[in-house]
Structures are given as C-alpha cells and as structure tokens.
Design an enzyme around this catalytic site. Structure first.
Site, mmCIF file in Angstrom:
data_model
loop_
_atom_site.group_PDB
_atom_site.id
_atom_site.type_symbol
_atom_site.label_atom_id
_atom_site.label_comp_id
_atom_site.label_asym_id
_atom_site.label_seq_id
_atom_site.Cartn_x
_atom_site.Cartn_y
_atom_site.Cartn_z
ATOM 1 N N LYS B 53 0.849 -1.200 0.000
ATOM 2 C CA LYS B 53 0.000 0.000 0.000
ATOM 3 C C LYS B 53 0.884 1.250 0.000
ATOM 4 O O LYS B 53 1.922 1.276 0.683
ATOM 5 C CB LYS B 53 -0.895 -0.043 1.251
ATOM 6 C CG LYS B 53 -1.944 1.032 1.345
ATOM 7 C CD LYS B 53 -2.836 0.776 2.557
ATOM 8 C CE LYS B 53 -3.892 1.830 2.760
ATOM 9 N NZ LYS B 53 -4.751 1.552 3.925
ATOM 10 N N SER B 127 -9.406 1.382 3.020
ATOM 11 C CA SER B 127 -8.603 2.157 2.105
ATOM 12 C C SER B 127 -7.501 1.357 1.390
ATOM 13 O O SER B 127 -6.893 1.893 0.461
ATOM 14 C CB SER B 127 -7.961 3.319 2.851
ATOM 15 O OG SER B 127 -7.087 2.852 3.866
ATOM 16 N N SER B 151 -9.519 -0.848 7.140
ATOM 17 C CA SER B 151 -8.960 -0.591 5.806
ATOM 18 C C SER B 151 -8.327 -1.786 5.118
ATOM 19 O O SER B 151 -8.088 -1.737 3.917
ATOM 20 C CB SER B 151 -7.948 0.549 5.878
ATOM 21 O OG SER B 151 -8.632 1.762 6.002
#
Lengths: 88, 450
Positions: B53, B127, B151
């Site tokens: 990420k 996310s 997330s």
C-alpha cells in the site's frame, strides 16, 4: 457551525479555503457533528482513559542515513540547505 | 493454494521470473482498475510477489499515500515491516488507497478511483483498495496494507480475498503514514488464510522504533493453523448491530452461520454500548489526523506552492494538494480539540472508546470469538452519491476490533450474484493465532470463495 467559524478553523489549520469550499463543507460538517451528538448519552460514570502505553517518547538515537535521499525530497534547496521564503 | 505456491517456489518447481513477469503483464492488462500507483521495475527477484500500500514506506520507491501532496516523495528508508520481508518477497509495486487511508471506498485516491474486480462500476472498499484488486485479479501473491478502522478488511470483503488486522502492537507501525496513530496497524492480505498467516509470521515482532510493539511468543502462524484446540468455540453475535445489515448480505452470513452451527456454539445478544463505536472513532481520528497532517506543509514534507511569505506558502500548498475529504477531517479535528470544545467532543469520544472497550472485555470473558459480516452492505456504485456519514457507518463491524486493539480477519463467505460477501472473525487481544485457526477451519469447510 457557521461559515465564519470554518474560515477561522481553516486559518488555524493553515488551509486556504475558497468561499465555495466553505459553503460546500458547512452542511456536511454540521451533519457530522449532529450525528456525533449521540455520544452525549454516555454518562459521567465513564472516564476518559489515558492509555500511557500508547504515549511513549523514544530515546533519540543516531543512525546511518544517506542524506542525499532526504535532500532530494526538498521542494527547493540551496546546496545542502532547505530553502523557504523569507519569514520576516 | 498459497502454501502450494510457496512450496513450489522453494523447490524450484515454479519459474519465479516467469510468474512475476506474467503478473506484471496482468497489472498492465487491468490498468483501468487503478490498483497500482507505481510498479517496481528493478530486476531483483527474491520470492513470491508482494504489493505494498502506498502509505507504507519502501526505500527508494515513491510513497505517495495516494495524495498529490506527496506525488514526488521517494522514501529514504523502509518501514520496519518492509525491512523484515525484503529478502523473502519480490516487491511488485505500490498500490492505490484512499489518500492517507482516509476513506473506506477506494474513490478518495488523488490518482483516480480504484475499481472493484468483480464489477468495475463499483467500489472495491478501502482504504487498502489496490491490494484487494491486485490479489483478486492475480497481479500479486501477497499484499501489505494498513488497517485503522477496517482498511484491510473492507477491501478484502468487497474483493473476495482475505485480510487481517493484527492485534495493535503485534506489528510495528514504523514507516506507516499516520491516520489515527492510536489505532493504526499494518496488516497482511492474501488469497487465502494460509497466505495471510505466512505474511503475518514475517512481519510480527517487537521493534524498538515503535514502542507500542510487544514480543510475541508465536513465530510461525502458518505452521500452526491445524493445531486448533477449541472443541466448540463460543461465538458472540452482536444482535443489535445485525439489524443494520442489508438483507442480501445478512442472508449470506446467516446461511453460513447456520451451516457452521454444529461446529460453533453461537449466542446472539444485544449490547447497546457497541453503537458508540463509529462516532467515537471518527471524532478521535479527526483529532489525531489534524495533528498528524501538520507536517505536510511544503517544508517538512510535500509539494510546495510559491508565496511571498511562509504562511502563504504553507496555506497555498495545503489548499492545492490536499483533497476535500482530508481538509474536512483536518477542520473537524481542529474544531473538536479547541479548548472550549474539548470536553464536549474529544473527551466524550474518548469516554465512548472506554465504554466500547469495556463491553468488548466483558464479551471475551464469556466467548472466544465475535463473528459479524465484515461490511453491512454490498459495494456501492462508484458514481452513487453517498454522504460522509453514510460512508462512516460502513465501519460498524470492522470498527469493533479497532476499538479494542483486537485481531480480526475477513474471509469470503459467499456471494450475492457476482459480488463477494466477507465474514469477520474477531478474537481477544494477542489471540491472532486462534483467529487465523478458526478462519482456516471455516475456509477448509467452505472453500476459499466461501
């Protein structure tokens, strides 16, 4: 919360918001705060728990570092110095 | 599945170079899903592919947090979790996320919305959105995400893969961009529970650069998945929260729970205090986020806009490069921490956290696990207008684990038409192994697609 307050908060937060952005944000901010008012139901028997474990400050330590990789991230530099506008 | 791949790689029965090259081709082929912000072109191949990420620092690679303010930022050091796995994995690229982790849909990336792998008109969840998409479309074998309030688990659920939030303190946060530092964690994602356990084994452990980390006695989670010693695990279902779930999702999850009835001892009860979870978190996060974001000022970090003085430069830079969601969160965080507002908002939110924590502690005195749907709805359409509050409410279940610093995993448990539905298993603090073992057991009974 009124637009004047949002303007003041934007200044505190160093965000330059336009009139349109403020107007756009006003309703959303007020509905979020209204929604969060549910927490007022929580009674006095609940105390704010300070979690010491999450608030350490670690000792400073000198480590090896390739300074160029940090300097390369400066938006503007002069030799090895970070360059910013005059403050005074 | 992942176990077999690892064994084959170890025994030289897979041409790793060829495998990674084919995954690279898939990244290109599925470019429109917007899963990656950058791809690693280096020729170093160390093991199975890993996507990371973009809010986790990887030395020498762009680490933008999917925000324009860090569009050109190259990390000068590795996050601890990355440092630990560099030699065992091939970092294939950095994945897109809601900017700085602030969002649950994948539409709040400054580099375009991420798309659901099962229906590209829908959101993938956030996310850690790019990770979910990259795994589901076989662009990588493993992914490293971050989970503050869901997330890792939300995109795992909406994309039909597995994602875990470890106990807070099991994995170092050093090198992770802050969203809400009292709840932020780095968590593993993979195509099955074995993969998640394998990656967790590599990243867990004490780190002197994150003093909240604790030493874990368990080393190889993946090797102990079969050693589940609970005969009939006691499972708690928060009945009042289930009433807020979409009918189709509820149907899938209840069917799965019915199938597992002989194996699990399930109790459904109401605990009203759990309803304070979402507003307590958001107020706390606004406060912590507004403080954490001060460093993105065009001086300490970030892109800069010119001005005659420092105040103008900072203000213009933040105005130009921070998106609307970030600004709103910063404004709200500043408001609720003003001296005159602190008592009404911020302290009340902290009381809410204490209250939810206490309820969770009581649950774990009598039960081994909490099971819920991971998300209360199916993924919505990217262009649907959804209010911030309605989006925040999607964290109803994932937020429970975050409030209590607890480990939680999302595994696929069925589908509504082509859309996957995830089931969340929450365990007691530092019972990460038990959570993985139960998830593995359920996966064995039901298969990787639920």
């Amino acid at each position: 919360m009124e637009d004047k307050m949002i303007e003041k908060l934007a200044k505190f937060s160093k965000i330059g918001l336009s009139r349109e952005e403020i107007a756009d944000m006003e309703d959303e901010i007020n509905s979020i705060l209204e929604w969060a008012e549910k927490l007022e139901e929580i009674g006095e028997e609940w105390s704010f728990e300070y979690d010491e474990k999450k608030s350490f400050i670690r000792e400073d330590e000198i480590v090896e570092c390739e300074s160029e990789s940090i300097l390369n991230n400066f938006p503007e530099r002069e030799n090895r110095f970070l360059k910013v506008p005059r403050n005074l | 599945m992942t176990g077999e791949i690892i064994t084959k790689i170890r025994n030289g029965n897979i041409d790793l170079e060829e495998r990674i090259s084919s995954q690279m081709k898939r990244i290109k082929k599925f470019h429109e899903f917007n899963a990656f912000t950058s791809v690693n072109r280096s020729k170093n191949i160390n093991g199975p592919s890993l996507a990371i990420k973009d809010n986790i620092l990887v030395k020498g690679m762009k680490s933008t947090g999917s925000s324009k303010i860090l569009e050109n930022y190259k990390a000068p050091y590795d996050a601890t979790a990355v440092e630990k796995i560099r030699d065992d994995f091939t970092i294939i690229g950095k994945t897109s996320n809601d900017s700085f982790g602030a969002g649950g849909s994948g539409t709040n990336s400054d580099f375009g919305p991420v798309r659901n792998p099962h229906d590209k008109e829908r959101i993938p969840g956030g996310s850690s959105s790019g990770n979910g998409v990259a795994l589901a479309l076989d662009m990588c074998d493993f992914a490293l995400g971050s989970d503050t309030f869901g997330s890792v688990r939300a995109p795992a659920s909406f994309c039909g893969v597995v994602g875990m939030r470890p106990t807070y303190g099991l994995v170092s946060r050093y090198g992770l961009m802050d969203l809400c530092m009292s709840m932020d964690t780095i968590g593993p994602m993979a195509k099955d529970v074995y993969g998640v356990a394998y990656l967790l084994s590599k990243i867990a452990g004490k780190d002197k650069r994150d003093l909240n980390t604790e030493t874990s006695n368990i080393k190889n989670y993946h090797e102990r998945l079969e050693d589940f010693d609970l005969d009939k695990p006691r499972v708690f279902i928060p009945k009042n929260l289930f009433s807020k779930v979409d009918d189709q999702v509820l149907g899938v999850v209840n069917k799965k729970l019915k199938d597992l009835r002989g194996f699990l001892d399930i109790s459904r009860k109401r605990i009203e205090e759990l309803e304070y979870t979402v507003p307590s978190y958001y107020l706390t996060m606004f406060a912590e986020f507004s403080s954490a974001m001060q460093k993105y000022d065009g001086v300490t970090y970030g892109e800069r806009e010119d001005s005659k003085n420092v105040y103008g430069m900072v203000s213009r830079s933040r105005d130009k490069y921070l998106n609307k969601e970030l600004k709103r969160r910063i404004i709200l965080g500043t408001y609720i921490t003003l001296k005159e507002n602190k008592e009404k908002w911020y302290r009340q939110a902290l009381k809410g956290i204490s209250c939810v924590k206490e309820s969770l502690n009581k649950i774990f005195q009598d039960y081994d696990f909490i099971i819920t749907p991971t998300m209360p709805t199916l993924p919505w359409k990217i262009h649907d207008k959804i209010s911030p509050i309605d989006e925040y409410k999607m964290d109803l279940f994932t937020g429970l684990a975050s409030m209590g610093d607890l480990p939680a995993i999302s595994i696929p448990c069925g589908k509504v038409k082509e859309l996957p539905v995830g089931m969340q298993i929450i365990g007691d603090k530092f019972e990460d192994l038990k959570v993985l073992q139960l998830a593995h057991k359920i996966e064995e009974r039901c298969g990787c697609d639920g």
